[in-house]
Structures are given as structure tokens and as C-alpha cells.
Design a protein around this motif. Structure first.
Motif, short mmCIF file in Angstrom:
data_model
loop_
_atom_site.label_atom_id
_atom_site.label_comp_id
_atom_site.label_asym_id
_atom_site.label_seq_id
_atom_site.Cartn_x
_atom_site.Cartn_y
_atom_site.Cartn_z
N LEU A 131 -2.51 1.45 9.42
CA LEU A 131 -3.25 0.95 8.27
C LEU A 131 -2.29 0.76 7.10
O LEU A 131 -1.41 1.60 6.86
CB LEU A 131 -4.35 1.93 7.87
N PHE A 132 -2.46 -0.36 6.39
CA PHE A 132 -1.67 -0.63 5.20
C PHE A 132 -2.61 -0.65 3.99
O PHE A 132 -3.65 -1.32 4.03
CB PHE A 132 -0.95 -1.98 5.30
N PRO A 133 -2.26 0.06 2.92
CA PRO A 133 -3.11 0.01 1.72
C PRO A 133 -2.90 -1.28 0.95
O PRO A 133 -2.02 -2.09 1.29
CB PRO A 133 -2.62 1.22 0.91
N ASP A 134 -3.69 -1.46 -0.09
CA ASP A 134 -3.54 -2.65 -0.92
C ASP A 134 -2.57 -2.37 -2.06
O ASP A 134 -1.98 -1.29 -2.17
CB ASP A 134 -4.89 -3.12 -1.46
N SER A 135 -2.42 -3.35 -2.93
CA SER A 135 -1.45 -3.25 -4.02
C SER A 135 -1.79 -2.12 -4.98
O SER A 135 -0.89 -1.48 -5.53
CB SER A 135 -1.37 -4.58 -4.76
N GLN A 136 -3.07 -1.87 -5.20
CA GLN A 136 -3.46 -0.81 -6.12
C GLN A 136 -3.00 0.55 -5.62
O GLN A 136 -2.51 1.38 -6.39
CB GLN A 136 -4.98 -0.80 -6.30
N ALA A 137 -3.15 0.79 -4.31
CA ALA A 137 -2.71 2.07 -3.75
C ALA A 137 -1.20 2.22 -3.88
O ALA A 137 -0.70 3.29 -4.25
CB ALA A 137 -3.15 2.18 -2.30
N TYR A 138 -0.47 1.16 -3.57
CA TYR A 138 0.99 1.22 -3.73
C TYR A 138 1.36 1.51 -5.18
O TYR A 138 2.25 2.33 -5.46
CB TYR A 138 1.62 -0.10 -3.29
N ILE B 172 8.20 4.50 -0.74
CA ILE B 172 6.92 3.79 -0.75
C ILE B 172 7.16 2.29 -0.98
O ILE B 172 6.48 1.44 -0.41
CB ILE B 172 6.00 4.36 -1.83
N TYR B 173 8.14 1.98 -1.80
CA TYR B 173 8.47 0.58 -2.07
C TYR B 173 8.95 -0.12 -0.80
O TYR B 173 8.54 -1.26 -0.52
CB TYR B 173 9.54 0.52 -3.17
N GLU B 174 9.80 0.55 -0.04
CA GLU B 174 10.27 -0.04 1.21
C GLU B 174 9.12 -0.22 2.19
O GLU B 174 9.07 -1.21 2.94
CB GLU B 174 11.36 0.85 1.83
N ASP B 175 8.19 0.72 2.19
CA ASP B 175 7.02 0.58 3.05
C ASP B 175 6.14 -0.58 2.60
O ASP B 175 5.52 -1.28 3.41
CB ASP B 175 6.23 1.89 3.05
N MET B 176 6.07 -0.80 1.29
CA MET B 176 5.27 -1.90 0.75
C MET B 176 5.83 -3.25 1.19
O MET B 176 5.06 -4.20 1.45
CB MET B 176 5.24 -1.80 -0.77
N LYS B 177 7.14 -3.37 1.30
CA LYS B 177 7.74 -4.65 1.70
C LYS B 177 7.42 -5.00 3.15
O LYS B 177 7.49 -6.17 3.54
CB LYS B 177 9.25 -4.61 1.48
#
Length: 267
Positions: free
Chosen positions: A184-191, A210-215
Motif C-alpha cells: 500500500l502507498f499513502p497519498d501526498s498528505q500522509a507523506y 520517507i522521501y525516497e519511498d515517496m519517489k
């Protein structure tokens, strides 16, 4: 005839005096208008005629009106309308026993597991709203053991945001890892909230993880997490430059404000 007209309309006792006054006035006007249509001996008197279509429309709409009976229209605090009595009892019991781990676990086994699906989710949401993040995590673990549970990114997202706002970043990362194991990937708000939480917590390295995971997320990135990082990484120019390069590649039309070099200690 006026009294008979009022009784035919069947106005509830709780109708306002203004409506009753207008109704009586219309009944009198209709009665006088009907009399005025007959031959009259009064010379020079102008008959008063009421449009029958307006009168019928008014009476029919009046019969369809549902007047307020004086009772409260709804709950006074947000979320209570969706929470049953058992769920409210559980919330109060959890908050009362949160400092006693043994009694708390016993209460969860005897009362929380008995809740229906909607009540259990309502308890989780209300605890998150009241910033009782630790109790919310316990309820979430109970939900995960239910037969009806399916991995839901929004359940993770709301709970992770609640933990980040309370600066419980260790618990937030445990949930984050559990969420990623379920693909599962969260949305931008969660990041954004988790990155902001780590920066406030004084852990820029975790924020970069967390930033690397967001990419790697399949969803297109948004500007806000990048700008939160660019602002929070001012004391760390090397990490900031890395984020800045990615930001300029992804958002070529956006501008990044660079502070004077003296702030970075390069002069």
C-alpha cells in the motif's frame, strides 16, 4: 366558517403564531371575497377577490410542511451521530483505563471485540480525532484480526498522520512498514505529515527515507512534500541540494527560493 377552515387544515399545535395568523387572514379574505361576488347593496364598495389558484397552492403546500417539534435536530458534538451507545461506552472505558495496561487489555478483550464493524471503525476514528493515538493503534490491531478486515490505505493513512502529529514517530514507522508489506502507498498528505513529523522530531535521515519511498510511489508527486523538505533541511545543505535537484527536474516551471550562503555556513 373560519373555524371550520382552520380545522380542515389540521395545523399542528406547535405551529407558529405567525402561520396561524396568516391562515386566518386568508380564510377571512376568501370568505369576504365569496360574499363580494354576490349582489351587494353597498354602492361604491370595491369587491376583494382572491386568486383561487394561489389559495389552493398555498393550502396544499401548507399541508406538506413538516414543522419542527422542538426536539434537538442532531448531536452537539461532531461524530456522535455515527457512534452508537456501545461505541461511546468503549471510548470512555479506553480513556479511563489507558494508564493501566493490564486492565486496558482485559477491557479490550471483553468489550472491544464485541463491537460491530461500523462501531469499531467509528471508535478508531474518534480516538484519532481526540489525538488518543496510542489507544487508536490498539484498536487498529484488533481490527486487523477481524475476518472482515482488508488492507486499506486510508485506515493506515489516518492513523499514521495522528501518530505523526503526536510526535510518536517510532509507532508511525512500525505502521508504515506494515503498510508497505501489504503493498500500500499513502497519498501526498500522509507523506507530508510523516516528513514534517520526522523533521520536528530531529530525524532528517528518517525524513529522507520517507522521501525516497515517496519517489517510488505510483502516484504522481506533489509540491508540498518537497517544499516541506526544502524548508526543514536548511541546516543540512547536502541533503537539501539533493532534494532541490529532484524538485527542479519534476517541476521545471516552479521556483525554489535559496537563502544567502551565509546561512549555510559556507562563508
Amino acid at each position: 366558517m373560519v373555524i371550520g377552515a382552520v380545522s380542515r387544515f389540521k395545523i399542528p399545535l406547535f405551529a407558529s403564531s405567525v402561520v396561524l395568523r396568516d391562515l386566518l387572514r386568508i380564510a377571512i379574505i376568501k370568505e369576504s371575497s365569496s360574499d363580494s361576488l354576490a349582489p351587494s347593496s353597498h354602492v361604491g364598495s370595491k369587491p376583494l377577490v382572491l386568486n383561487p389558484h394561489f389559495y389552493d397552492a398555498f393550502t396544499s403546500s401548507l399541508k406538506r410542511c413538516h414543522y419542527h417539534d422542538g426536539r434537538p435536530r442532531g448531536p452537539l458534538w461532531r461524530g456522535k451521530k455515527l457512534i452508537g451507545k456501545e461505541a461511546l461506552f468503549v471510548i470512555l472505558g479506553l480513556k479511563r483505563l489507558k494508564d493501566d495496561e493490564e486492565k486496558l487489555n482485559k477491557f479490550i478483550k471483553t468489550h472491544v471485540v464485541r463491537l460491530l464493524k461500523m462501531d469499531m471503525v467509528a471508535v478508531l476514528n474518534e480516538l484519532e480525532r481526540q489525538e488518543e493515538a496510542t489507544l487508536a493503534v490498539k484498536i487498529f490491531r484488533v481490527i486487523q484480526k477481524e475476518d472482515w478486515y482488508k488492507p486499506d490505505v486510508y485506515l493506515y493513512k489516518d492513523l499514521i498522520i495522528a501518530l505523526a502529529k503526536c510526535k510518536k514517530m517510532d509507532d508511525a514507522m512500525l505502521l508504515w512498514e506494515s503498510m508497505r508489506k501489504e503493498n500500500l502507498f499513502p497519498d501526498s498528505q500522509a507523506y507530508t505529515e510523516v516528513i514534517r513529523g520526522f523533521l520536528r522530531y530531529g530525524c532528517p535521515a528518517d525524513a529522507m527515507n520517507i522521501y525516497e519511498d515517496m519517489k517510488k510511489s505510483p502516484d504522481p508527486p506533489e509540491e508540498l512534500p518537497f517544499r516541506i523538505l526544502l524548508k526543514g533541511l536548511l541546516p543540512h545543505p547536502l541533503l537539501r541540494n539533493r532534494v532541490k535537484q529532484d524538485f527542479e527536474e519534476i517541476f521545471p516551471d516552479q521556483h525554489v527560493y535559496d537563502l544567502p550562503e551565509e546561512i549555510f555556513g559556507l562563508r
